[in-house]
Design an enzyme around this catalytic site. Structure first.
Site, PDB file in Angstrom:
ATOM      1  N   SER A 161      28.888  94.732  80.656  1.00  0.00           N
ATOM      2  CA  SER A 161      29.512  95.678  81.577  1.00  0.00           C
ATOM      3  C   SER A 161      30.942  95.897  81.123  1.00  0.00           C
ATOM      4  CB  SER A 161      29.497  95.089  82.992  1.00  0.00           C
ATOM      5  OG  SER A 161      30.360  95.776  83.876  1.00  0.00           O
ATOM      6  N   TYR A 192      30.676  87.854  89.124  1.00  0.00           N
ATOM      7  CA  TYR A 192      30.148  88.851  88.203  1.00  0.00           C
ATOM      8  C   TYR A 192      31.025  88.951  86.957  1.00  0.00           C
ATOM      9  CZ  TYR A 192      27.995  93.321  86.830  1.00  0.00           C
ATOM     10  OH  TYR A 192      27.327  94.320  86.157  1.00  0.00           O
TER      11      TYR A 192
END
Length: 275
Positions: free
Chosen positions: A157, A170
């Site tokens: 990401s 995350y």
């Protein structure tokens, strides 16, 4: 004068029309995709099957896997749904045996300040998004090394490269995945195995849709402002990226033209990290 990024009145949430994909024949190759029941994983599983691969579609969502199998019917490759909870790390490692292509995609998200972040959720996020990819890679490498060819693609990401507030688990998991991917690249290079990350910005997935309410609460703004004012604030291209676009990047990293690409991060962030 340059053209505007979006035309006046453009719906930032509207999907783009589909375009023709990369031509690549993966007949005879076995691919494993985690988190395959929806979002990016679903798109990757279908794209690899469309290229002729035998796809092990791994997820813990039985209904999503059943729907995916129906969508894959008639594609050149085969799709085998595999119900698996990646917190069962031994089962994850076993599932990866014999895979030629490994796509580590499964993930989960919770948006909370660190002082309010539940430790058990932090542990689960790191287990699913970092420890499970390690075990899957560990399970896949003997076969890849034995045949002198393998492709590991880790769906990272922008948050593997940049941090955002309220996403401690995350961000930590994605940063760790970047390091794991680079290490696998260095070790795999003498054996014909490449390992790379794909780093999208915000993708049109259920995970992102669920974040909108969480972000609205965290920032104290209405949900309708989250997309433009929070999620796409640092993106030069003011739209969500489509799962199919991410799947094309994954497929490209499996192509012969990408055989010299390893240990890197393919960033699909609309200019976010250009700042």
């Amino acid at each position: 004068m340059s053209a505007p990024v979006t035309a006046p009145g453009t719906d930032l949430a509207a999907p783009l029309p589909r375009v023709a994909g990369l031509a690549l024949d993966l007949t005879g190759r076995t691919a494993l995709v985690t988190g395959a029941a929806g979002g990016i994983g679903r798109a990757c599983a279908l794209r690899l099957a469309a290229a002729g691969a035998r796809v092990r579609a791994v997820d813990r969502a039985a209904e999503g896997l059943e729907a995916l199998a129906g969508e894959a019917s008639g594609l050149p490759g085969e799709l085998e749904p595999r119900l698996l909870d990646l917190t069962d790390l031994d089962a994850a490692e076993t599932a990866a045996a014999g895979a030629d292509i490994l796509v580590n995609n499964a993930g989960l998200q919770l948006v909370r300040p660190i002082e309010e972040f539940p430790p058990d959720v932090f542990h689960t996020v790191l287990t699913v998004m970092l420890e499970a990819p390690f075990r899957l890679i560990r399970g896949a490498l003997p076969h890849m090394y034995g045949q002198g060819w393998g492709r590991i693609v880790n769906i990272s990401s922008v948050h593997g490269l940049r941090a955002s507030a309220f996403k401690s688990a995350y961000v930590a998991a994605k940063h760790g995945l970047e390091g794991l991917s680079k290490t696998a690249a260095l070790e795999g290079a003498p054996h014909g195995v490449t390992s790379n990350c794909v780093n999208p910005g915000y993708v049109r997935t259920p995970l992102v849709e669920r974040q909108i309410a969480d972000q609205a609460a965290a920032h104290g703004i209405p949900p309708e402002r989250v997309l433009a004012d929070v999620l796409l604030k640092d993106s030069a291209l003011k739209r969500l990226i489509e799962p199919d676009e991410v799947a094309e990047a994954v497929l490209y990293l499996c192509a012969p033209q990408a055989s010299f690409i390893t240990g890197t991060s393919l960033t699909l962030d609309g200019g976010w990290t250009a700042h």
